[in-house]
Design an enzyme around this catalytic site. Structure first.
Site, PDB file in Angstrom:
ATOM      1  N   ASP A   1      50.431  32.617  45.173  1.00 36.74           N
ATOM      2  CA  ASP A   1      51.259  33.760  45.590  1.00 36.74           C
ATOM      3  C   ASP A   1      50.619  34.285  46.865  1.00 36.74           C
ATOM      4  O   ASP A   1      49.506  34.807  46.834  1.00 36.74           O
ATOM      5  CB  ASP A   1      51.247  34.814  44.476  1.00 36.74           C
TER       6      ASP A   1
ATOM      7  N   ASP B   1      55.807  32.759  43.785  1.00 32.44           N
ATOM      8  CA  ASP B   1      54.754  31.754  43.960  1.00 32.44           C
ATOM      9  C   ASP B   1      55.240  30.582  44.794  1.00 32.44           C
ATOM     10  O   ASP B   1      56.285  29.987  44.506  1.00 32.44           O
ATOM     11  CB  ASP B   1      54.265  31.270  42.595  1.00 32.44           C
TER      12      ASP B   1
ATOM     13  N   TYR C   1      41.901  42.598  37.951  1.00 36.98           N
ATOM     14  CA  TYR C   1      43.286  42.171  37.970  1.00 36.98           C
ATOM     15  C   TYR C   1      43.798  42.086  39.404  1.00 36.98           C
ATOM     16  O   TYR C   1      43.753  43.060  40.133  1.00 36.98           O
ATOM     17  CB  TYR C   1      44.170  43.134  37.154  1.00 36.98           C
TER      18      TYR C   1
ATOM     19  N   LYS D   1      49.014  37.513  38.326  1.00 41.57           N
ATOM     20  CA  LYS D   1      48.933  36.613  37.183  1.00 41.57           C
ATOM     21  C   LYS D   1      48.759  35.174  37.654  1.00 41.57           C
ATOM     22  O   LYS D   1      49.060  34.840  38.789  1.00 41.57           O
ATOM     23  CB  LYS D   1      50.181  36.763  36.306  1.00 41.57           C
TER      24      LYS D   1
ATOM     25  N   ARG E   1      52.682  43.954  35.789  1.00 43.39           N
ATOM     26  CA  ARG E   1      51.268  44.214  36.057  1.00 43.39           C
ATOM     27  C   ARG E   1      50.370  43.284  35.248  1.00 43.39           C
ATOM     28  O   ARG E   1      49.221  43.606  34.956  1.00 43.39           O
ATOM     29  CB  ARG E   1      50.921  45.690  35.786  1.00 43.39           C
TER      30      ARG E   1
ATOM     31  N   ASP F   1      59.911  43.667  36.632  1.00 51.37           N
ATOM     32  CA  ASP F   1      59.205  42.521  37.250  1.00 51.37           C
ATOM     33  C   ASP F   1      59.245  41.276  36.362  1.00 51.37           C
ATOM     34  O   ASP F   1      58.283  40.490  36.330  1.00 51.37           O
ATOM     35  CB  ASP F   1      57.747  42.856  37.575  1.00 51.37           C
TER      36      ASP F   1
ATOM     37  N   TYR G   1      40.752  44.011  32.640  1.00 52.64           N
ATOM     38  CA  TYR G   1      40.764  43.902  34.101  1.00 52.64           C
ATOM     39  C   TYR G   1      41.715  44.905  34.748  1.00 52.64           C
ATOM     40  O   TYR G   1      41.983  44.840  35.926  1.00 52.64           O
ATOM     41  CB  TYR G   1      41.136  42.470  34.505  1.00 52.64           C
TER      42      TYR G   1
END
Ligand code: 13P
Ligand code: 13P
Ligand code: MG
Ligand code: MG
Length: 365
Positions: free
Chosen positions: A11, A53, A228, A231, A265, A286, A347
């Site tokens: 990403d 991505d 974080y 993902k 998130r 999202d 995280y």
């Protein structure tokens, strides 16, 4: 002829928010890889996206973990990030966690799945790509494809599949690996596969021929970054037909959506919805998480395709069910099991809140 297929993804900027990739970024990556094909570093390539991505699908003859191929992917992402910054895309360069390339792209943020094999007379390949989910989300689908006769009838009736497959499973927290042999060790194996946030199927091999059948990306962004950042949004390569599952057997697990971690998130469970590339646009909260599948036939390493495999009305019901499941999960708001369990939230901002309030917690009488 021996061929290596490398799928490397990152990403490097979302358009809009985390919902899509900008078309100019995809063109930019194509322009970058075209030269590598001209100079014969690559036999062929296909650039696509899954949600936010950017996906580089590349074929070559240099084997796995080749420095030149990894550098090519890294440089493509760096070049794309420059454009993402110009367009002020959201999270430009999000997954590039290192300042400069150091020989192997693994551990630098992007996800990597690579396999080298002798190209068969007909070499059928599926590339699965997911957004808003984590490495480990392929555990159940791969189990169904290569070990569950209720999904894959070939395990029962195809003589060249009947001996079963070996699963290489990685413990991503302790950096260890183990090989399980299916079907003999199914019950032992499921102890680990059922905990996909820690144990991840890395590769699957045919037990008699030892040929590779599947490989997945196991990179965990939060473990690399220590916080974080986004993902993992993993990818997976599956060889089909012959001694491996039929295309329909490999796609079938996605007809019954399952809950995976990584929505909003990166902190929520949600259904993995099978969609076409065009529909990999996670917008509701999202999400919900998406999976796309591109099919290719290889011809001396040339990528003949793709066919967009979930662009099929037969997956409409799965999509409908996934949306129903999304509603059910959303109803829980900030509560588990929609929100991830505490150890998976370490995280995020949660530990900060815990620390801030730690002194206010008094012992019970
Ligand atoms: P065809 O006869 O269409 O090649 O199909 C063979 C098959 O076994 C599909 O699962
Ligand atoms: P990505 O990992 O796809 O960037 O998603 C991040 C996120 O948290 C969306 O809510
Ligand atoms: Mg993003
Ligand atoms: Mg993503």
């Amino acid at each position: 002829m021996r061929v290596t297929i490398s799928v490397i993804k990152a990403d490097i900027g979302g358009y809009v928010g985390h919902s899509e990739s900008h078309p100019d970024i995809i063109s930019c990556a194509r322009d970058y890889l075209v030269d590598a094909k001209k100079t014969k570093l690559l036999i062929d390539y296909y650039v696509t996206k899954c949600g936010d991505d950017l996906q580089l699908i590349m074929t070559h003859q240099r084997g796995e973990e080749d420095e030149k191929i990894h550098r090519l992917a890294w440089d493509t992402f760096v070049e794309g990030t420059k454009l993402a910054k110009k367009l002020k895309l959201h999270g430009a360069g999000q997954d590039l966690l290192a300042d400069s390339f150091s020989g192997n792209i693994k551990g630098m943020g992007p996800g990597v799945a690579e396999m080298e094999f002798e190209e068969r007379e007909a070499e059928t390949i599926l590339i699965f790509m997911a957004d808003k989910t984590s490495a480990g989300s392929w555990n159940m689908p791969l189990y169904k494809m290569f070990a569950d006769p209720f999904n894959t009838i070939g395990l029962v009736i195809a003589p060249n599949m009947h001996a079963g497959y070996s699963f290489e499973v990685h413990d991503v927290k302790e950096h260890k690996k183990i090989l399980f042999h299916a079907p003999d060790e199914l019950y032992d194996m499921l102890v680990f596969l059922g905990a996909p946030s820690r144990y991840v199927v890395k590769a699957i091999y045919h037990r008699e021929t030892k040929n590779i059948g599947a490989v997945s990306s196991t990179q965990k962004l939060s473990l690399i970054a220590g916080k974080y950042v986004g993902k993992d949004d993993p990818v997976c390569i599956v060889r089909c037909q012959g001694e491996f599952p039929a295309v329909g057997e490999a796609l079938e697990p996605f007809a019954s959506p399952i809950l995976v971690e990584g929505w909003m998130r990166g902190s929520h469970m949600g259904p993995l919805m099978p969609v076409s590339v065009a529909d990999s646009t996670p917008s509701r909260f999202d999400g919900p998480p998406r999976v796309v599948a591109l099919g290719f036939q290889l011809a001396e390493g040339r990528l003949v395709g793709p066919r967009d495999m979930f662009d099929d009305k037969a997956f409409n019901l799965a999509r409908h069910q996934a949306n129903e499941m999304a509603d059910l999960m959303r109803r829980h708001g900030p509560f588990e099991p929609h929100r991830l369990p505490l150890d998976e939230m370490e995280y995020t901002t949660l530990p900060g809140v815990m620390k801030k309030l730690s002194k206010r917690f008094e012992p019970l009488e």
